[in-house]
Design an enzyme around this catalytic site. Structure first.
Site, PDB file in Angstrom:
ATOM      1  N   HIS A 164       0.811   5.265   0.925  1.00 51.34           N
ATOM      2  CA  HIS A 164       0.101   6.300   1.680  1.00 51.34           C
ATOM      3  C   HIS A 164       0.117   7.616   0.917  1.00 51.34           C
ATOM      4  O   HIS A 164       1.180   8.050   0.448  1.00 51.34           O
ATOM      5  CB  HIS A 164       0.795   6.558   3.023  1.00 51.34           C
ATOM      6  CG  HIS A 164       0.738   5.436   4.002  1.00 51.34           C
ATOM      7  ND1 HIS A 164      -0.134   5.416   5.049  1.00 51.34           N
ATOM      8  CD2 HIS A 164       1.464   4.290   4.099  1.00 51.34           C
ATOM      9  CE1 HIS A 164       0.052   4.320   5.778  1.00 51.34           C
ATOM     10  NE2 HIS A 164       1.022   3.613   5.216  1.00 51.34           N
TER      11      HIS A 164
ATOM     12  N   HIS B 202       0.843  -1.204   0.000  1.00 50.12           N
ATOM     13  CA  HIS B 202       0.000   0.000   0.000  1.00 50.12           C
ATOM     14  C   HIS B 202       0.871   1.244   0.000  1.00 50.12           C
ATOM     15  O   HIS B 202       1.943   1.274   0.596  1.00 50.12           O
ATOM     16  CB  HIS B 202      -0.970   0.003   1.176  1.00 50.12           C
ATOM     17  CG  HIS B 202      -0.315  -0.161   2.516  1.00 50.12           C
ATOM     18  ND1 HIS B 202       0.120  -1.377   2.993  1.00 50.12           N
ATOM     19  CD2 HIS B 202      -0.011   0.734   3.481  1.00 50.12           C
ATOM     20  CE1 HIS B 202       0.667  -1.225   4.186  1.00 50.12           C
ATOM     21  NE2 HIS B 202       0.606   0.058   4.505  1.00 50.12           N
TER      22      HIS B 202
END
Ligand code: AMP
Ligand code: ZN
Length: 135
Positions: free
Chosen positions: A101, A99
């Site tokens: 951010h 992931h």
């Protein structure tokens, strides 16, 4: 992966504030934001980290990140934005589905993400050589 929390979000089997989705990626609000609009961009495919991520999904994540970053700027009035991405426990990674951010920045927000403690390099040429030769 069945028990991966971000795979569950990608399959709409766990609650999330999804802000954008396409065939390869999902962007959703971080449940524990450090600023208003803190968003995570994930590939729908499961990869633990950057080392495993496929080049095609990395490209898809990058395109989604830029698109959503612009929307955060326009929609929330962010004045800036940091990209942050952690790989491995030593780097502070907690969820092992890749992931990225998106951290919107606002004047006076007091965040110190860019705070660097220095590393004293002893041998720049040797460090560069080791990376070049591993490519
Ligand atoms: P890290 O692996 O260090 O990048 O941290 C994982 C991030 O995922 C943290 O910022 C968490 O707040 C966030 N997070 C964990 N679970 C969820 C969830 N179910 N929905 C949204 N964000 C989450
Ligand atoms: Zn996963």
């Amino acid at each position: 992966m069945m028990d991966c929390p971000f795979c569950q979000i990608a399959r709409h089997q766990a609650p999330a504030q999804i802000v954008y989705e396409d065939d390869r990626t999902v962007a959703f609000l971080d449940i524990n934001p450090v600023s208003r609009g803190h968003t995570l961009v994930i590939p729908k495919g499961h990869y633990p980290d950057l080392f495993e991520l496929s080049p095609g999904d990395w490209q898809a994540v990058a395109l989604t990140a830029q698109r959503v970053a612009k929307a955060i700027k326009a929609g929330l009035g962010a004045e800036g934005l940091n990209l942050l991405q952690s790989n491995g426990p030593v780097a502070g990674q907690v969820v092992f589905h890749f992931h990225l951010h998106l951290i919107p920045r606002y004047r006076g927000d007091g965040l110190r993400l860019g705070h660097r403690s220095p590393y004293r390099e002893q041998d720049f040429p040797e460090t560069a050589r080791r990376i070049r030769e591993a490519l």
